[in-house]
Design a protein around this motif. Sequence first.
Motif, PDB file in Angstrom:
ATOM      1  N   ILE A  91       0.860  -1.186   0.000  1.00  0.00           N
ATOM      2  CA  ILE A  91       0.000   0.000   0.000  1.00  0.00           C
ATOM      3  C   ILE A  91       0.897   1.237   0.000  1.00  0.00           C
ATOM      4  CG2 ILE A  91      -1.805   1.219   1.288  1.00  0.00           C
ATOM      5  CD1 ILE A  91      -2.277  -1.634   2.668  1.00  0.00           C
ATOM      6  N   LEU A  92       0.505   2.228  -0.786  1.00  0.00           N
ATOM      7  CA  LEU A  92       1.284   3.473  -0.849  1.00  0.00           C
ATOM      8  C   LEU A  92       0.368   4.650  -0.521  1.00  0.00           C
ATOM      9  CD1 LEU A  92       3.825   5.152  -1.750  1.00  0.00           C
ATOM     10  CD2 LEU A  92       2.849   5.127  -4.052  1.00  0.00           C
ATOM     11  N   SER A  93       0.861   5.548   0.325  1.00  0.00           N
ATOM     12  CA  SER A  93       0.139   6.796   0.589  1.00  0.00           C
ATOM     13  C   SER A  93       1.074   7.932   0.201  1.00  0.00           C
ATOM     14  CB  SER A  93      -0.229   6.889   2.076  1.00  0.00           C
ATOM     15  OG  SER A  93      -0.550   8.220   2.432  1.00  0.00           O
ATOM     16  N   VAL A  94       0.691   8.681  -0.838  1.00  0.00           N
ATOM     17  CA  VAL A  94       1.504   9.816  -1.271  1.00  0.00           C
ATOM     18  C   VAL A  94       0.577  10.884  -1.831  1.00  0.00           C
ATOM     19  CG1 VAL A  94       1.979   8.753  -3.581  1.00  0.00           C
ATOM     20  CG2 VAL A  94       3.426  10.594  -2.713  1.00  0.00           C
ATOM     21  N   PRO A  95       0.505  12.024  -1.277  1.00  0.00           N
ATOM     22  CA  PRO A  95       1.256  12.507  -0.134  1.00  0.00           C
ATOM     23  C   PRO A  95       0.555  12.077   1.160  1.00  0.00           C
ATOM     24  CG  PRO A  95      -0.177  14.241  -0.951  1.00  0.00           C
ATOM     25  CD  PRO A  95      -0.419  13.042  -1.830  1.00  0.00           C
ATOM     26  N   CYS A  96       1.380  11.863   2.180  1.00  0.00           N
ATOM     27  CA  CYS A  96       0.806  11.333   3.439  1.00  0.00           C
ATOM     28  C   CYS A  96       0.602  12.431   4.473  1.00  0.00           C
ATOM     29  CB  CYS A  96       1.706  10.241   3.996  1.00  0.00           C
ATOM     30  SG  CYS A  96       3.339  10.831   4.469  1.00  0.00           S
ATOM     31  N   ALA A  97       1.026  13.664   4.171  1.00  0.00           N
ATOM     32  CA  ALA A  97       0.956  14.771   5.158  1.00  0.00           C
ATOM     33  C   ALA A  97       1.549  14.287   6.493  1.00  0.00           C
ATOM     34  CB  ALA A  97      -0.460  15.303   5.293  1.00  0.00           C
ATOM     35  N   GLY A  98       0.827  14.457   7.595  1.00  0.00           N
ATOM     36  CA  GLY A  98       1.382  14.068   8.907  1.00  0.00           C
ATOM     37  C   GLY A  98       1.122  12.622   9.264  1.00  0.00           C
ATOM     38  N   GLY A  99       0.737  11.796   8.275  1.00  0.00           N
ATOM     39  CA  GLY A  99       0.578  10.362   8.529  1.00  0.00           C
ATOM     40  C   GLY A  99      -0.854   9.926   8.815  1.00  0.00           C
ATOM     41  N   GLU A 100      -1.792  10.873   8.814  1.00  0.00           N
ATOM     42  CA  GLU A 100      -3.176  10.525   9.177  1.00  0.00           C
ATOM     43  C   GLU A 100      -3.748   9.467   8.229  1.00  0.00           C
ATOM     44  OE1 GLU A 100      -1.889  13.512   8.689  1.00  0.00           O
ATOM     45  OE2 GLU A 100      -2.388  14.861  10.349  1.00  0.00           O
ATOM     46  N   GLU A 101      -3.449   9.613   6.950  1.00  0.00           N
ATOM     47  CA  GLU A 101      -4.022   8.693   5.947  1.00  0.00           C
ATOM     48  C   GLU A 101      -3.450   7.269   6.061  1.00  0.00           C
ATOM     49  OE1 GLU A 101      -4.847  10.177   1.754  1.00  0.00           O
ATOM     50  OE2 GLU A 101      -3.014   9.048   1.466  1.00  0.00           O
ATOM     51  N   PRO A 102      -2.116   7.088   6.037  1.00  0.00           N
ATOM     52  CA  PRO A 102      -1.611   5.719   6.146  1.00  0.00           C
ATOM     53  C   PRO A 102      -1.917   5.070   7.492  1.00  0.00           C
ATOM     54  CG  PRO A 102       0.196   7.307   6.168  1.00  0.00           C
ATOM     55  CD  PRO A 102      -1.038   8.051   5.769  1.00  0.00           C
ATOM     56  N   TYR A 103      -1.922   5.886   8.575  1.00  0.00           N
ATOM     57  CA  TYR A 103      -2.271   5.293   9.867  1.00  0.00           C
ATOM     58  C   TYR A 103      -3.736   4.868   9.880  1.00  0.00           C
ATOM     59  CZ  TYR A 103       2.113   6.602  12.271  1.00  0.00           C
ATOM     60  OH  TYR A 103       3.423   6.705  12.684  1.00  0.00           O
ATOM     61  N   ARG A 141      -6.023  17.655  18.617  1.00  0.00           N
ATOM     62  CA  ARG A 141      -7.451  17.396  18.396  1.00  0.00           C
ATOM     63  C   ARG A 141      -7.882  17.538  16.947  1.00  0.00           C
ATOM     64  NH1 ARG A 141     -10.404  16.691  22.603  1.00  0.00           N
ATOM     65  NH2 ARG A 141      -9.466  17.043  24.620  1.00  0.00           N
ATOM     66  N   ASN A 142      -7.230  18.420  16.232  1.00  0.00           N
ATOM     67  CA  ASN A 142      -7.649  18.723  14.870  1.00  0.00           C
ATOM     68  C   ASN A 142      -7.545  17.518  13.929  1.00  0.00           C
ATOM     69  OD1 ASN A 142      -8.725  20.681  13.291  1.00  0.00           O
ATOM     70  ND2 ASN A 142      -6.736  21.346  12.468  1.00  0.00           N
ATOM     71  N   ALA A 143      -6.755  16.542  14.323  1.00  0.00           N
ATOM     72  CA  ALA A 143      -6.596  15.355  13.464  1.00  0.00           C
ATOM     73  C   ALA A 143      -7.767  14.395  13.639  1.00  0.00           C
ATOM     74  CB  ALA A 143      -5.288  14.650  13.806  1.00  0.00           C
ATOM     75  N   PHE A 144      -8.627  14.696  14.636  1.00  0.00           N
ATOM     76  CA  PHE A 144      -9.747  13.781  14.921  1.00  0.00           C
ATOM     77  C   PHE A 144     -11.051  14.514  14.616  1.00  0.00           C
ATOM     78  CE2 PHE A 144      -6.177  12.829  17.685  1.00  0.00           C
ATOM     79  CZ  PHE A 144      -6.010  11.467  17.485  1.00  0.00           C
ATOM     80  N   ARG A 145     -11.502  14.378  13.394  1.00  0.00           N
ATOM     81  CA  ARG A 145     -12.682  15.162  13.017  1.00  0.00           C
ATOM     82  C   ARG A 145     -13.907  14.301  12.760  1.00  0.00           C
ATOM     83  NH1 ARG A 145     -10.056  19.483   8.730  1.00  0.00           N
ATOM     84  NH2 ARG A 145      -8.068  19.687   9.807  1.00  0.00           N
ATOM     85  N   SER A 146     -13.722  12.988  12.806  1.00  0.00           N
ATOM     86  CA  SER A 146     -14.889  12.153  12.512  1.00  0.00           C
ATOM     87  C   SER A 146     -15.766  12.066  13.759  1.00  0.00           C
ATOM     88  CB  SER A 146     -14.450  10.767  12.045  1.00  0.00           C
ATOM     89  OG  SER A 146     -13.659  10.174  13.035  1.00  0.00           O
ATOM     90  N   GLN A 147     -17.029  11.702  13.546  1.00  0.00           N
ATOM     91  CA  GLN A 147     -17.953  11.673  14.682  1.00  0.00           C
ATOM     92  C   GLN A 147     -17.650  10.501  15.603  1.00  0.00           C
ATOM     93  OE1 GLN A 147     -21.942  11.976  13.154  1.00  0.00           O
ATOM     94  NE2 GLN A 147     -21.785  14.189  13.398  1.00  0.00           N
ATOM     95  N   ASP A 148     -17.339   9.367  14.994  1.00  0.00           N
ATOM     96  CA  ASP A 148     -17.063   8.176  15.796  1.00  0.00           C
ATOM     97  C   ASP A 148     -15.567   8.158  16.118  1.00  0.00           C
ATOM     98  OD1 ASP A 148     -16.681   5.754  16.899  1.00  0.00           O
ATOM     99  OD2 ASP A 148     -17.340   4.567  15.175  1.00  0.00           O
ATOM    100  N   LEU A 149     -15.273   8.352  17.377  1.00  0.00           N
ATOM    101  CA  LEU A 149     -13.853   8.411  17.763  1.00  0.00           C
ATOM    102  C   LEU A 149     -13.416   7.152  18.522  1.00  0.00           C
ATOM    103  CD1 LEU A 149     -13.483  12.160  18.785  1.00  0.00           C
ATOM    104  CD2 LEU A 149     -12.624  11.023  16.728  1.00  0.00           C
ATOM    105  N   GLY A 150     -14.166   6.071  18.316  1.00  0.00           N
ATOM    106  CA  GLY A 150     -13.804   4.813  18.975  1.00  0.00           C
ATOM    107  C   GLY A 150     -12.379   4.399  18.636  1.00  0.00           C
ATOM    108  N   PHE A 151     -11.941   4.713  17.433  1.00  0.00           N
ATOM    109  CA  PHE A 151     -10.587   4.313  17.014  1.00  0.00           C
ATOM    110  C   PHE A 151      -9.525   4.980  17.889  1.00  0.00           C
ATOM    111  CE2 PHE A 151     -11.268   8.201  14.585  1.00  0.00           C
ATOM    112  CZ  PHE A 151     -10.023   8.814  14.596  1.00  0.00           C
ATOM    113  N   ARG A 152      -9.852   6.183  18.386  1.00  0.00           N
ATOM    114  CA  ARG A 152      -8.865   6.884  19.209  1.00  0.00           C
ATOM    115  C   ARG A 152      -8.670   6.149  20.535  1.00  0.00           C
ATOM    116  NH1 ARG A 152      -9.983  13.128  20.155  1.00  0.00           N
ATOM    117  NH2 ARG A 152     -11.265  12.348  21.864  1.00  0.00           N
ATOM    118  N   ASP A 153      -9.777   5.634  21.074  1.00  0.00           N
ATOM    119  CA  ASP A 153      -9.656   4.877  22.333  1.00  0.00           C
ATOM    120  C   ASP A 153      -8.898   3.569  22.100  1.00  0.00           C
ATOM    121  OD1 ASP A 153     -11.207   6.842  23.405  1.00  0.00           O
ATOM    122  OD2 ASP A 153     -13.086   5.760  23.038  1.00  0.00           O
TER     123      ASP A 153
END
Length: 409
Positions: A91-103, A141-153
């Motif tokens: 899998i390739l992520s380009v551009p990945c910015a601060g890694g939000e997409e590949p993570y 916090r700005n990297a977490f914009r989705s409504q369901d933040l279960g992934f953060r926990d």
Amino acid sequence: MTPAQSMLHEATGLTLSRSVVDRAIRHRMEHNPAANQDAYLDRMTPEELTALVELVVVPESWFYRDPQAFQAALEFIRARLAADANHMVRILSVPCAGGEEPYTMAMVLADAGVPRASYIIDAFDISPGCVERAKSGIYGRNAFRSQDLGFRDRHFGSDGDDYRISDALRQQVRFKQGNLLEFDLGARTGHYDVIFCRNLLIYFDKATTKAAIAKLDALLGESGLLFAGYAEVPSFCQYGFTPLQYPQAFGLRKESARPAPAVKPVARAAPRIARRAPPAIPAPAPKPAHRLAPVPVPAPPAPAATDLLAEARRLADLGQLKEAENTSRDHLAQSPDSAEAYFILGLVNELTNKRQLAEDYWKRCIYLQPDHYEALCHLALLAETNNDPGAATALKARAARVYKRQQGS
Ligand SMILES: C[S@@+](CC[C@H](N)C(=O)[O-])C[C@H]1O[C@@H](n2cnc3c(N)ncnc32)[C@H](O)[C@@H]1O
């Protein structure tokens, strides 16, 4: 273009406004004093150029941005592994910015129980600052914009006011600094099964977009999937890609590839703009019972309209165009104002080079459903092919507005 704009365009591919470039140079001149902009440019070094690039890039990203893309990628990856459990998915992520997409991809795979040893994620960005942030795995916090933040926990621990991604996930992604336009293909030709290249081409001019797509085309395996930003789909269609029928995923595959049956077409989300109810279909008059057949055998029920539509999409995906066309027409017989059926008819006709007909069907589609994003993108592309840049721009802008509205609702 000023000399500074040209220099940055050459270094990054970005089409930057004069005011953005001038502001960045003024900022850099506070660290590297020079009599004026020309003098500053004359003394340019690779390190200084890197520092200047940092000031003009837009590293905007967040976790689970356009979540359907990750879902479509997951289904595709699962099917790949089901077909060959020893396949290493790349899998390739380009551009990945601060890694939000590949993570995000790594989290989706982990949550789905895909074994860690079955995939590898490479992630590149031109900005060394972004790559450093990505490697650190620490987010505000700005990297977490989705409504369901279960992934953060599940996948993050706290780090002061910030959040730190788990080490296990950090190890799943290989971050490197790199410019997509200067990628050395070398051993990477056809290397990737899945590529995310989202929200980069929108900053490129036409020639650079074409060059970038050629690179991505070379990097992607013949039957791989590529995910773009919503406004970038039409450009990919122009240069050898075809959209995946997966709502809101903005996925594409190579036109030359056999359709990937792995990602099942799914029904579009219900239209968000109120529409007329379809005209009622009169129920057939009951047939008089045959005197010699007192126990009539009921005819098999006609397939439901939604089944026909799903079937039409499936057939179109498989490249069975005649069958897809017939099934769409059967569906229209039951639901005469089905925008989606007109959309599929447009696709079928485009694929058989009947562009005028395709255009008519897509226009009918957006007449019935003004917020049909894919039809708007296809019409924009057609306008570009027909050398009508004004119409193409207007259609793209309309598609972008639709997208934003849908994301907001
Ligand atoms: C808006 S972000 C997109 C991030 C992510 N793909 C997403 O959609 O959330 C754009 C990124 O492109 C990077 N970039 C700009 N030009 C590039 C190039 N030529 N090659 C690689 N990365 C580039 C910038 O540094 C920035 O981080």
